[in-house]
Write a protein that holds these residues in place. Sequence first.
Motif, PDB file in Angstrom:
ATOM      1  N   ALA A   5       0.821  -1.206   0.000  1.00 44.15           N
ATOM      2  CA  ALA A   5       0.000   0.000   0.000  1.00 44.15           C
ATOM      3  C   ALA A   5       0.859   1.262   0.000  1.00 44.15           C
ATOM      4  CB  ALA A   5      -0.934   0.010   1.205  1.00 44.15           C
ATOM      5  N   LEU A   6       2.115   1.144   0.435  1.00 48.29           N
ATOM      6  CA  LEU A   6       3.005   2.294   0.500  1.00 48.29           C
ATOM      7  C   LEU A   6       3.811   2.485  -0.783  1.00 48.29           C
ATOM      8  CD1 LEU A   6       4.342   1.910   4.151  1.00 48.29           C
ATOM      9  CD2 LEU A   6       2.455   3.346   3.347  1.00 48.29           C
ATOM     10  N   ILE A   7       3.850   1.447  -1.623  1.00 49.23           N
ATOM     11  CA  ILE A   7       4.603   1.501  -2.876  1.00 49.23           C
ATOM     12  C   ILE A   7       3.639   1.871  -3.994  1.00 49.23           C
ATOM     13  CG2 ILE A   7       5.968   0.164  -4.523  1.00 49.23           C
ATOM     14  CD1 ILE A   7       6.826  -1.612  -2.140  1.00 49.23           C
ATOM     15  N   SER A   8       4.019   2.862  -4.787  1.00 52.43           N
ATOM     16  CA  SER A   8       3.095   3.302  -5.822  1.00 52.43           C
ATOM     17  C   SER A   8       3.854   3.911  -6.997  1.00 52.43           C
ATOM     18  CB  SER A   8       2.109   4.321  -5.241  1.00 52.43           C
ATOM     19  OG  SER A   8       0.985   4.436  -6.071  1.00 52.43           O
ATOM     20  N   LYS A   9       3.068   4.281  -8.002  1.00 51.10           N
ATOM     21  CA  LYS A   9       3.630   4.848  -9.222  1.00 51.10           C
ATOM     22  C   LYS A   9       2.626   5.818  -9.812  1.00 51.10           C
ATOM     23  CE  LYS A   9       4.172   1.848 -12.726  1.00 51.10           C
ATOM     24  NZ  LYS A   9       4.797   0.965 -13.717  1.00 51.10           N
ATOM     25  N   LEU A  10       3.123   6.954 -10.278  1.00 48.18           N
ATOM     26  CA  LEU A  10       2.316   7.914 -11.020  1.00 48.18           C
ATOM     27  C   LEU A  10       2.958   8.085 -12.391  1.00 48.18           C
ATOM     28  CD1 LEU A  10       1.668  10.806  -8.442  1.00 48.18           C
ATOM     29  CD2 LEU A  10       0.024   9.108  -9.243  1.00 48.18           C
ATOM     30  N   GLU A  11       2.132   8.238 -13.419  1.00 47.01           N
ATOM     31  CA  GLU A  11       2.645   8.406 -14.773  1.00 47.01           C
ATOM     32  C   GLU A  11       1.862   9.502 -15.484  1.00 47.01           C
ATOM     33  OE1 GLU A  11       3.840   4.556 -16.814  1.00 47.01           O
ATOM     34  OE2 GLU A  11       2.362   3.828 -15.368  1.00 47.01           O
ATOM     35  N   ALA A  12       2.547  10.167 -16.397  1.00 40.36           N
ATOM     36  CA  ALA A  12       1.886  11.204 -17.209  1.00 40.36           C
ATOM     37  C   ALA A  12       2.619  11.355 -18.525  1.00 40.36           C
ATOM     38  CB  ALA A  12       1.884  12.535 -16.472  1.00 40.36           C
ATOM     39  N   ASP A  13       1.866  11.722 -19.546  1.00 37.51           N
ATOM     40  CA  ASP A  13       2.429  12.015 -20.863  1.00 37.51           C
ATOM     41  C   ASP A  13       2.243  13.495 -21.168  1.00 37.51           C
ATOM     42  OD1 ASP A  13       3.166   9.384 -21.473  1.00 37.51           O
ATOM     43  OD2 ASP A  13       1.207   8.921 -22.329  1.00 37.51           O
ATOM     44  N   VAL A  14       3.247  14.072 -21.819  1.00 35.41           N
ATOM     45  CA  VAL A  14       3.181  15.457 -22.245  1.00 35.41           C
ATOM     46  C   VAL A  14       3.577  15.503 -23.715  1.00 35.41           C
ATOM     47  CG1 VAL A  14       4.044  17.806 -21.892  1.00 35.41           C
ATOM     48  CG2 VAL A  14       3.898  16.233 -19.946  1.00 35.41           C
ATOM     49  N   GLU A  15       2.695  16.050 -24.555  1.00 33.13           N
ATOM     50  CA  GLU A  15       3.027  16.206 -25.973  1.00 33.13           C
ATOM     51  C   GLU A  15       3.860  17.469 -26.137  1.00 33.13           C
ATOM     52  OE1 GLU A  15      -0.127  15.906 -28.781  1.00 33.13           O
ATOM     53  OE2 GLU A  15      -0.837  14.002 -27.965  1.00 33.13           O
ATOM     54  N   SER A 146       8.328  20.134 -18.590  1.00 35.95           N
ATOM     55  CA  SER A 146       8.402  19.610 -19.955  1.00 35.95           C
ATOM     56  C   SER A 146       7.975  20.674 -20.958  1.00 35.95           C
ATOM     57  CB  SER A 146       7.501  18.381 -20.127  1.00 35.95           C
ATOM     58  OG  SER A 146       7.893  17.343 -19.279  1.00 35.95           O
ATOM     59  N   LYS A 147       6.891  21.373 -20.654  1.00 33.47           N
ATOM     60  CA  LYS A 147       6.378  22.407 -21.554  1.00 33.47           C
ATOM     61  C   LYS A 147       7.354  23.583 -21.648  1.00 33.47           C
ATOM     62  CE  LYS A 147       1.723  20.951 -20.456  1.00 33.47           C
ATOM     63  NZ  LYS A 147       0.594  21.183 -19.573  1.00 33.47           N
ATOM     64  N   ASP A 148       7.968  23.950 -20.526  1.00 30.80           N
ATOM     65  CA  ASP A 148       8.949  25.039 -20.529  1.00 30.80           C
ATOM     66  C   ASP A 148      10.176  24.666 -21.360  1.00 30.80           C
ATOM     67  OD1 ASP A 148       7.285  26.490 -18.845  1.00 30.80           O
ATOM     68  OD2 ASP A 148       8.442  26.057 -17.040  1.00 30.80           O
ATOM     69  N   ILE A 149      10.666  23.450 -21.188  1.00 32.93           N
ATOM     70  CA  ILE A 149      11.831  22.992 -21.951  1.00 32.93           C
ATOM     71  C   ILE A 149      11.486  22.953 -23.434  1.00 32.93           C
ATOM     72  CG2 ILE A 149      13.329  21.007 -22.425  1.00 32.93           C
ATOM     73  CD1 ILE A 149      13.245  20.427 -19.391  1.00 32.93           C
ATOM     74  N   ASP A 150      10.301  22.452 -23.760  1.00 33.91           N
ATOM     75  CA  ASP A 150       9.880  22.385 -25.160  1.00 33.91           C
ATOM     76  C   ASP A 150       9.842  23.789 -25.771  1.00 33.91           C
ATOM     77  OD1 ASP A 150       8.886  21.057 -27.525  1.00 33.91           O
ATOM     78  OD2 ASP A 150       6.923  21.877 -27.029  1.00 33.91           O
ATOM     79  N   ALA A 151       9.285  24.752 -25.058  1.00 34.29           N
ATOM     80  CA  ALA A 151       9.223  26.125 -25.568  1.00 34.29           C
ATOM     81  C   ALA A 151      10.642  26.648 -25.829  1.00 34.29           C
ATOM     82  CB  ALA A 151       8.486  27.034 -24.570  1.00 34.29           C
ATOM     83  N   HIS A 152      11.566  26.330 -24.932  1.00 34.52           N
ATOM     84  CA  HIS A 152      12.961  26.762 -25.094  1.00 34.52           C
ATOM     85  C   HIS A 152      13.601  26.087 -26.310  1.00 34.52           C
ATOM     86  CE1 HIS A 152      17.070  27.829 -23.919  1.00 34.52           C
ATOM     87  NE2 HIS A 152      17.393  26.566 -24.138  1.00 34.52           N
ATOM     88  N   LEU A 153      13.379  24.793 -26.459  1.00 37.03           N
ATOM     89  CA  LEU A 153      14.006  24.037 -27.555  1.00 37.03           C
ATOM     90  C   LEU A 153      13.452  24.423 -28.923  1.00 37.03           C
ATOM     91  CD1 LEU A 153      14.171  20.469 -25.965  1.00 37.03           C
ATOM     92  CD2 LEU A 153      16.103  22.002 -26.403  1.00 37.03           C
ATOM     93  N   THR A 154      12.200  24.836 -28.969  1.00 35.69           N
ATOM     94  CA  THR A 154      11.565  25.104 -30.260  1.00 35.69           C
ATOM     95  C   THR A 154      11.467  26.594 -30.579  1.00 35.69           C
ATOM     96  OG1 THR A 154       9.364  24.975 -29.239  1.00 35.69           O
ATOM     97  CG2 THR A 154      10.247  22.953 -30.228  1.00 35.69           C
ATOM     98  N   GLN A 155      11.916  27.482 -29.672  1.00 37.34           N
ATOM     99  CA  GLN A 155      11.763  28.929 -29.913  1.00 37.34           C
ATOM    100  C   GLN A 155      12.562  29.397 -31.128  1.00 37.34           C
ATOM    101  OE1 GLN A 155      13.037  31.026 -26.456  1.00 37.34           O
ATOM    102  NE2 GLN A 155      15.192  30.545 -26.715  1.00 37.34           N
ATOM    103  N   ALA A 156      13.689  28.763 -31.425  1.00 29.42           N
ATOM    104  CA  ALA A 156      14.527  29.214 -32.544  1.00 29.42           C
ATOM    105  C   ALA A 156      14.019  28.701 -33.884  1.00 29.42           C
ATOM    106  CB  ALA A 156      15.961  28.757 -32.336  1.00 29.42           C
ATOM    107  N   SER A 157      13.153  27.661 -33.823  1.00 26.39           N
ATOM    108  CA  SER A 157      12.711  27.075 -35.106  1.00 26.39           C
ATOM    109  C   SER A 157      11.401  27.642 -35.583  1.00 26.39           C
ATOM    110  CB  SER A 157      12.611  25.560 -34.977  1.00 26.39           C
ATOM    111  OG  SER A 157      11.837  25.177 -33.871  1.00 26.39           O
TER     112      SER A 157
END
Length: 157
Positions: A5-15, A146-157
């Motif tokens: 009951a103390l061991i768990s996992k959370l998951e999420a996807d970000v496009e 994730s969204k902040d990093i994506d904005a940084h990585l794609t700002q020049a393109s």
Amino acid sequence: MASSALISKLEADVEIKASPKQFHEMFAHKPHHVHHTCYDKIQGCDLHEGEWGKVGTIVHWSYVHDGKAKKAKEVVEAVDPDKNLVTFRVIEGDLMEEYKSFVITIQVSPKSEGSGSVVHWTLEYEKLHGGIAHPETLLKFVQDISKDIDAHLTQAS
């Protein structure tokens, strides 16, 4: 033996718009650059031992979560450039006040249709006791990063 009951996992996807390789490189080889993309959340990542991008490397993160300045010392457990995967195990810091173990895995895959990628975050943890909350706000925090990093990585393109 720990109660399941103390061991768990959370998951999420970000496009994201960035390629899997671009995003993977930020966490695998350039985590010390992450704070440039989201300084309101991450203040820094310093190399403590080892070298960037190598299993066994130990890094110190400084971050703000739920309005509080926090620290985490993590060891890199896995780096797989073919799968665009990196895994960190927290070994010291604020999370260890509530969790016996805490492992963060980031895997980036190409979108099935069109350009861009999907960042899959997995938080695996063991709470110290049943009164500890699941880290849902931390899951939201990494999604926002994730969204902040994506904005940084794609700002020049």
